[in-house]
Motif scaffolding. Structure first.
Motif, PDB file in Angstrom:
ATOM      1  N   TYR A  93     -17.781   5.851  39.845  1.00 40.16           N
ATOM      2  CA  TYR A  93     -16.126   4.275  40.591  1.00 40.16           C
ATOM      3  C   TYR A  93     -17.648   3.106  41.022  1.00 40.16           C
ATOM      4  O   TYR A  93     -16.991   2.323  39.708  1.00 40.16           O
ATOM      5  N   THR A  96     -17.312  10.565  42.462  1.00 45.61           N
ATOM      6  CA  THR A  96     -16.816   8.717  43.922  1.00 45.61           C
ATOM      7  C   THR A  96     -17.127   9.353  44.935  1.00 45.61           C
ATOM      8  O   THR A  96     -16.158  10.554  45.478  1.00 45.61           O
ATOM      9  N   ASN A 109     -15.461   8.400  48.003  1.00 46.59           N
ATOM     10  CA  ASN A 109     -14.754   7.116  48.954  1.00 46.59           C
ATOM     11  C   ASN A 109     -13.641   8.001  49.907  1.00 46.59           C
ATOM     12  O   ASN A 109     -14.003   8.864  50.564  1.00 46.59           O
ATOM     13  N   GLY A 128      -8.110   5.324  48.394  1.00 42.73           N
ATOM     14  CA  GLY A 128      -7.104   5.536  47.395  1.00 42.73           C
ATOM     15  C   GLY A 128      -6.060   4.654  46.541  1.00 42.73           C
ATOM     16  O   GLY A 128      -5.534   4.811  45.151  1.00 42.73           O
ATOM     17  N   LYS A 161      -6.735   3.908  42.843  1.00 45.32           N
ATOM     18  CA  LYS A 161      -5.592   5.020  42.001  1.00 45.32           C
ATOM     19  C   LYS A 161      -4.904   3.936  41.224  1.00 45.32           C
ATOM     20  O   LYS A 161      -3.926   4.764  40.273  1.00 45.32           O
ATOM     21  N   ASP A 170     -13.194  13.995  44.340  1.00 42.52           N
ATOM     22  CA  ASP A 170     -13.170  12.306  45.163  1.00 42.52           C
ATOM     23  C   ASP A 170     -14.120  12.965  46.532  1.00 42.52           C
ATOM     24  O   ASP A 170     -13.233  14.212  46.947  1.00 42.52           O
TER      25      ASP A 170
END
Length: 217
Positions: free
Chosen positions: A8, A113, A115, A120, A124, A138
């Motif tokens: 990402y 990703t 993260n 989020g 997102k 994720d």
């Protein structure tokens, strides 16, 4: 080739170095010094940043740790500024267009990703990930982060059990590519010139015999 995996930050988005540069300037640190402090050696371990990305520590706890440790170094470090950056970081249209094209051509696609759970909503809500990817892995949701080989194996399983040799990962961190190659994936390093990485991807998908899991950057 059957599947293409994408990172990402720094791949779908513009390079993330500008975020560290802005925070460093604000707190009185050098950019490289701050990045090394915040992320550690990047290899998976017990660093607070790694714990956040595995969902073991909250972003608020990371901010408190960073403020305390930064104060010992003479910095005025407030990591909440990262959230301001997430609001405005730009996407790379060429990457998003290529992913749409790959799906049209029959390739499976995945987002893999590292993260924080609290990040989020910031990405997102801005990215039509359901339209772009067959699966999103994720790190904070699955409890494992790149470059741990398990996250790549999990992604391939979610794509229907695709063989590693039939998939390629695009990432901007060389260590993540090293972890992927350990599993058997092809890899492509994405730098400031995303077009070069996309050209390399097309050569691989076209079956260029010169490109192999060990030969691709």
């Amino acid at each position: 080739m059957k599947a293409v995996l994408f990172d990402y930050g720094g791949v779908l988005t513009e390079p993330v170095q500008s975020m560290f540069t802005a925070i460093a300037a604000d707190c009185g640190a050098e950019t490289d010094e701050l990045a090394a402090f915040l992320v550690g050696g990047y290899e998976d371990g017990d660093h607070p940043w790694h714990q956040v990305e595995r969902g073991e520590l909250s972003f608020a706890e990371l901010c408190r740790w960073a403020a305390e440790e930064g104060n010992r170094r003479g910095w005025r470090l407030d990591l909440r500024r990262m959230l301001d950056h997430l609001h405005v970081v730009g996407f790379r249209p060429a990457l998003l267009e290529r992913i749409t094209d790959l799906r049209r051509r029959g390739y499976r696609t995945a987002l893999v990703t590292n993260n924080a759970r609290e990040f989020g909503p910031y990405w997102k809500d801005r990215l039509p990930y359901d339209d772009l990817f067959d699966t999103v892995v994720d790190s904070c949701e699955v409890g494992v982060r790149k470059p741990d080989p398990r996250i790549y194996r999990l992604t391939l399983e979610r794509l229907g059990g695709i063989d590693p040799g039939d998939a390629v990962l695009l990432d901007d961190f060389p260590v993540n590519l090293t972890g992927a190659r350990a599993v058997g994936l092809h890899t492509i390093l994405v730098g400031a010139d995303a077009g070069a990485a996309l050209d390399e991807l097309e050569h691989l998908l076209e079956g260029d015999e010169d490109l192999s899991p060990t030969a691709v950057s």
